[in-house]
Design an enzyme around this catalytic site. Structure first.
Site, short mmCIF file in Angstrom:
data_model
loop_
_atom_site.label_atom_id
_atom_site.label_comp_id
_atom_site.label_asym_id
_atom_site.label_seq_id
_atom_site.Cartn_x
_atom_site.Cartn_y
_atom_site.Cartn_z
N GLY A 1 1.26 -1.29 -0.26
CA GLY A 1 -0.01 -0.33 0.35
C GLY A 1 0.87 1.27 0.01
O GLY A 1 0.21 2.00 0.33
N HIS B 1 -13.70 10.47 10.35
CA HIS B 1 -13.07 10.93 9.90
C HIS B 1 -12.57 10.95 8.59
O HIS B 1 -13.93 11.59 7.91
CB HIS B 1 -12.35 9.15 9.26
N HIS B 2 -11.54 10.95 7.69
CA HIS B 2 -11.79 11.51 5.54
C HIS B 2 -12.95 10.90 5.10
O HIS B 2 -12.98 9.63 5.32
CB HIS B 2 -10.34 11.44 5.99
N LYS C 1 -12.28 6.69 3.56
CA LYS C 1 -12.11 5.66 4.29
C LYS C 1 -13.18 4.96 3.56
O LYS C 1 -14.01 5.44 3.37
CB LYS C 1 -12.14 6.77 5.59
N1 LIG Z 1 -4.29 1.93 12.15
C1 LIG Z 1 -3.79 2.99 11.99
O1 LIG Z 1 -3.74 3.22 12.94
C2 LIG Z 1 -4.80 3.02 10.91
C3 LIG Z 1 -4.45 4.98 10.64
C4 LIG Z 1 -5.11 4.96 9.15
C5 LIG Z 1 -5.40 4.18 8.76
N2 LIG Z 1 -5.64 2.79 8.48
C6 LIG Z 1 -6.42 2.00 7.44
O2 LIG Z 1 -5.12 1.71 6.55
C7 LIG Z 1 -5.83 1.68 5.52
C8 LIG Z 1 -4.76 2.60 4.55
O3 LIG Z 1 -5.74 3.42 4.79
P1 LIG Z 1 -5.54 4.87 3.65
O4 LIG Z 1 -5.13 5.95 3.85
O5 LIG Z 1 -3.50 5.03 3.50
O6 LIG Z 1 -6.05 4.02 2.19
P2 LIG Z 1 -5.34 4.43 0.61
O7 LIG Z 1 -6.71 3.89 -0.18
O8 LIG Z 1 -4.90 5.68 0.40
O9 LIG Z 1 -4.52 3.66 0.43
C9 LIG Z 1 -4.38 2.04 0.36
C10 LIG Z 1 -3.19 1.43 -1.51
O10 LIG Z 1 -3.27 -0.31 -1.00
C11 LIG Z 1 -2.79 0.70 -2.51
N3 LIG Z 1 -3.34 -1.47 -2.83
C12 LIG Z 1 -4.78 -1.89 -2.38
N4 LIG Z 1 -4.31 -3.32 -2.67
C13 LIG Z 1 -3.24 -3.55 -2.84
C14 LIG Z 1 -2.64 -4.59 -2.83
N5 LIG Z 1 -3.23 -6.02 -2.64
N6 LIG Z 1 -1.24 -4.80 -2.08
C15 LIG Z 1 -0.75 -3.54 -2.05
N7 LIG Z 1 -1.53 -2.40 -2.73
C16 LIG Z 1 -2.47 -2.39 -2.38
C17 LIG Z 1 -3.64 0.56 -3.30
O11 LIG Z 1 -3.63 1.04 -4.30
C18 LIG Z 1 -3.61 2.24 -2.17
O12 LIG Z 1 -2.74 3.12 -3.10
C19 LIG Z 1 -7.22 1.69 5.49
O13 LIG Z 1 -7.78 0.80 5.79
C20 LIG Z 1 -7.51 2.86 6.90
O14 LIG Z 1 -8.37 2.19 7.77
C21 LIG Z 1 -5.54 2.90 10.08
#
Ligand SMILES: NC(=O)c1ccc[n+]([C@@H]2O[C@H](COP(=O)([O-])OP(=O)(O)OC[C@H]3O[C@@H](n4cnc5c(N)ncnc54)[C@H](O)[C@@H]3O)[C@@H](O)[C@H]2O)c1
Length: 219
Positions: free
Chosen positions: A8, A130-131, A134
């Protein structure tokens, strides 16, 4: 040096994690996997000790299974997926999995205080904000908070521009309310927790661990 690959890597969180890993003296960023970068998770596992996954609800478990099969430890921040299959896959695998619904220290404290307060106050509800990008609702943090609290705790989800990731736990009792509120202003709020998890995942006593509290308050 801990060799770290990020799944990601082109996303909002992934980019922030890559920068945090590059800024850590004891870590080396060895791979950035993301369909947007034309790089699959399989392509980055060969050079990694730890895979950090911030992808999408439908992708995280499959990425983790692939990493475990390659002997790579996994740190998962992705929310909104079921961990049942992954719990089974990790038993006997040559790697550990660490999952946290929220890597911000303030959020971990909020969950702990809310759990404590719910033991003595009559009722509670959670508002998570959240934004709009999400994908999952309710948030993993809200679901985990409700799980840790006593009683049935309804969750309300707000998605608006201008927000990063906030949560309020409101507890009510005779002629009073108590509000426990956590606010983030930037995704760097999650990075000390992510770095701690990368450093700790290989040494965890259990192969599958959920919650940053296990790394913060081990002693
Ligand atoms: N645990 C925490 O503290 C925390 C904090 C913020 C966000 N999150 C979570 O993290 C996740 C990502 O959030 P975000 O805002 O960065 O999302 P985002 O949509 O900006 O980024 C997700 C990325 O994953 C990529 N992706 C999709 N399938 C993939 C795969 N199979 N392999 C590799 N990459 C892949 C997408 O192309 C995208 O670039 C969400 O589930 C969000 O809820 C968790």
């Amino acid at each position: 040096m801990i060799r770290v690959a990020v799944a990601g890597a082109a996303g909002r969180m992934g980019q922030t994690v890559c920068a945090a890993v590059e800024g850590a003296e004891d870590m080396e960023l060895t791979g950035r996997a993301d369909p947007a970068l034309d790089t699959a998770v399989a392509d980055v596992l060969g050079d990694a000790d730890v895979l950090v996954d911030f992808t999408q609800p439908g992708q995280a478990a499959a990425n983790a299974v692939e990493a475990l099969a390659a002997g790579v430890h996994v740190v998962i921040g992705t929310s909104g997926w079921s961990d049942t299959a992954l719990r089974e896959a990790v038993s006997g695998a040559p790697g550990n999995v660490f999952v946290a619904a929220n890597f911000a220290i303030g959020a971990v404290l909020m969950m702990r205080f809310a759990a404590e307060a719910s033991k003595v106050m009559d009722r509670a509800e959670i508002v998570e904000l959240h934004h709009p990008g999400k994908l999952d609702a309710p948030s993993g943090t809200a679901a985990r908070t409700a799980e840790m609290m006593e009683g049935d705790v309804p969750i309300h989800s707000v998605r608006l521009p201008g927000l990063v990731a906030d949560q309020e736990v409101i507890l009510g009792d005779v002629a009073q309310t108590l509000t426990i509120r956590h606010v983030t202003t930037d995704r760097t709020s999650f990075m000390p927790g992510v770095v701690l998890a990368i450093r700790g995942v290989a040494e965890l006593p259990e192969p599958f661990t959920v919650g940053l509290e296990h790394l913060l308050w081990r002693s």
